[in-house]
Design a protein around this motif. Structure first.
Motif, PDB file in Angstrom:
ATOM      1  N   ASP A 103      -9.492   5.900   7.664  1.00 16.79           N
ATOM      2  CA  ASP A 103      -8.792   6.956   7.612  1.00 16.79           C
ATOM      3  C   ASP A 103      -7.502   7.007   8.556  1.00 16.79           C
ATOM      4  OD1 ASP A 103     -10.675   8.394   6.082  1.00 16.79           O
ATOM      5  OD2 ASP A 103     -11.715   9.305   7.588  1.00 16.79           O
ATOM      6  N   ASN A 104      -7.565   6.218   9.544  1.00 19.61           N
ATOM      7  CA  ASN A 104      -6.351   6.020  10.256  1.00 19.61           C
ATOM      8  C   ASN A 104      -5.299   5.207   9.457  1.00 19.61           C
ATOM      9  OD1 ASN A 104      -7.250   7.145  12.545  1.00 19.61           O
ATOM     10  ND2 ASN A 104      -8.024   5.358  13.354  1.00 19.61           N
ATOM     11  N   SER A 105      -5.594   4.200   8.697  1.00 15.23           N
ATOM     12  CA  SER A 105      -4.620   3.521   7.857  1.00 15.23           C
ATOM     13  C   SER A 105      -4.075   4.579   6.691  1.00 15.23           C
ATOM     14  CB  SER A 105      -5.103   2.378   7.414  1.00 15.23           C
ATOM     15  OG  SER A 105      -6.276   2.526   6.388  1.00 15.23           O
ATOM     16  N   LEU A 106      -4.735   5.375   6.168  1.00 14.77           N
ATOM     17  CA  LEU A 106      -4.335   6.203   5.396  1.00 14.77           C
ATOM     18  C   LEU A 106      -3.332   7.185   5.893  1.00 14.77           C
ATOM     19  CD1 LEU A 106      -3.932   7.628   2.390  1.00 14.77           C
ATOM     20  CD2 LEU A 106      -6.158   8.966   2.957  1.00 14.77           C
ATOM     21  N   ARG A 107      -3.725   7.900   6.958  1.00 16.42           N
ATOM     22  CA  ARG A 107      -2.986   8.623   8.025  1.00 16.42           C
ATOM     23  C   ARG A 107      -1.395   8.105   8.086  1.00 16.42           C
ATOM     24  NH1 ARG A 107      -7.558  10.981   9.966  1.00 16.42           N
ATOM     25  NH2 ARG A 107      -7.770   9.412  11.617  1.00 16.42           N
ATOM     26  N   THR A 108      -1.574   6.839   8.582  1.00 17.70           N
ATOM     27  CA  THR A 108      -0.133   5.993   8.722  1.00 17.70           C
ATOM     28  C   THR A 108       0.513   5.836   7.655  1.00 17.70           C
ATOM     29  OG1 THR A 108      -1.341   4.741  10.582  1.00 17.70           O
ATOM     30  CG2 THR A 108       0.704   3.759   9.693  1.00 17.70           C
ATOM     31  N   LEU A 136       5.296   7.982   4.596  1.00 16.11           N
ATOM     32  CA  LEU A 136       5.899   8.491   3.606  1.00 16.11           C
ATOM     33  C   LEU A 136       6.639   9.787   3.779  1.00 16.11           C
ATOM     34  CD1 LEU A 136       3.683   8.220   0.380  1.00 16.11           C
ATOM     35  CD2 LEU A 136       5.786   7.275   0.576  1.00 16.11           C
ATOM     36  N   ARG A 137       5.884  10.692   4.601  1.00 13.50           N
ATOM     37  CA  ARG A 137       6.631  11.728   5.023  1.00 13.50           C
ATOM     38  C   ARG A 137       8.128  11.723   5.855  1.00 13.50           C
ATOM     39  NH1 ARG A 137       1.298  14.433   7.292  1.00 13.50           N
ATOM     40  NH2 ARG A 137       0.865  15.830   5.463  1.00 13.50           N
ATOM     41  N   TYR A 149       0.858  -1.318   0.044  1.00 11.36           N
ATOM     42  CA  TYR A 149      -0.104   0.069   0.201  1.00 11.36           C
ATOM     43  C   TYR A 149       0.810   1.094   0.009  1.00 11.36           C
ATOM     44  CZ  TYR A 149      -3.651  -3.288   0.947  1.00 11.36           C
ATOM     45  OH  TYR A 149      -4.472  -4.430   0.776  1.00 11.36           O
ATOM     46  N   LEU A 150       1.897   1.286   0.664  1.00  8.88           N
ATOM     47  CA  LEU A 150       2.982   2.255   0.686  1.00  8.88           C
ATOM     48  C   LEU A 150       3.383   2.740  -0.701  1.00  8.88           C
ATOM     49  CD1 LEU A 150       3.979   4.488   2.674  1.00  8.88           C
ATOM     50  CD2 LEU A 150       6.108   3.013   3.046  1.00  8.88           C
TER      51      LEU A 150
END
Length: 75
Positions: A43-48, A53-54, A9-10
């Motif tokens: 939403d939590n998985s996307l934020r993680t 990535l950051r 996913y990343l």
């Protein structure tokens, strides 16, 4: 520096940002690209994944727009 992306996913998220530089990408568009239609996501998985990535790209490379989405900054 070379980073190995161990997460499917990343890797997909990075690919989507690279294909759409400097464009505000809605959460829905990101979900549609990164996750298959029958997969659960949150939403939590996307934020993680954004947080990870950051850490790799630099925190100023991905800008958050509250309740709208994210923008990958490519110069």
């Amino acid at each position: 520096h070379y980073h190995v992306f161990r997460s499917y996913y990343l890797t997909k998220l990075l690919k989507f940002f690279l294909q759409n530089p400097n464009e505000l990408l809605s959460h829905d568009r990101i979900y549609d690209f990164v996750w298959d239609y029958d997969e659960e996501y949150s939403d939590n998985s996307l934020r993680t994944y954004i947080k990870n990535l950051r850490k790799i790209l630099g925190k100023d490379k991905i800008v958050s727009f509250k309740k709208l989405g994210y923008r990958f900054i490519q110069e």
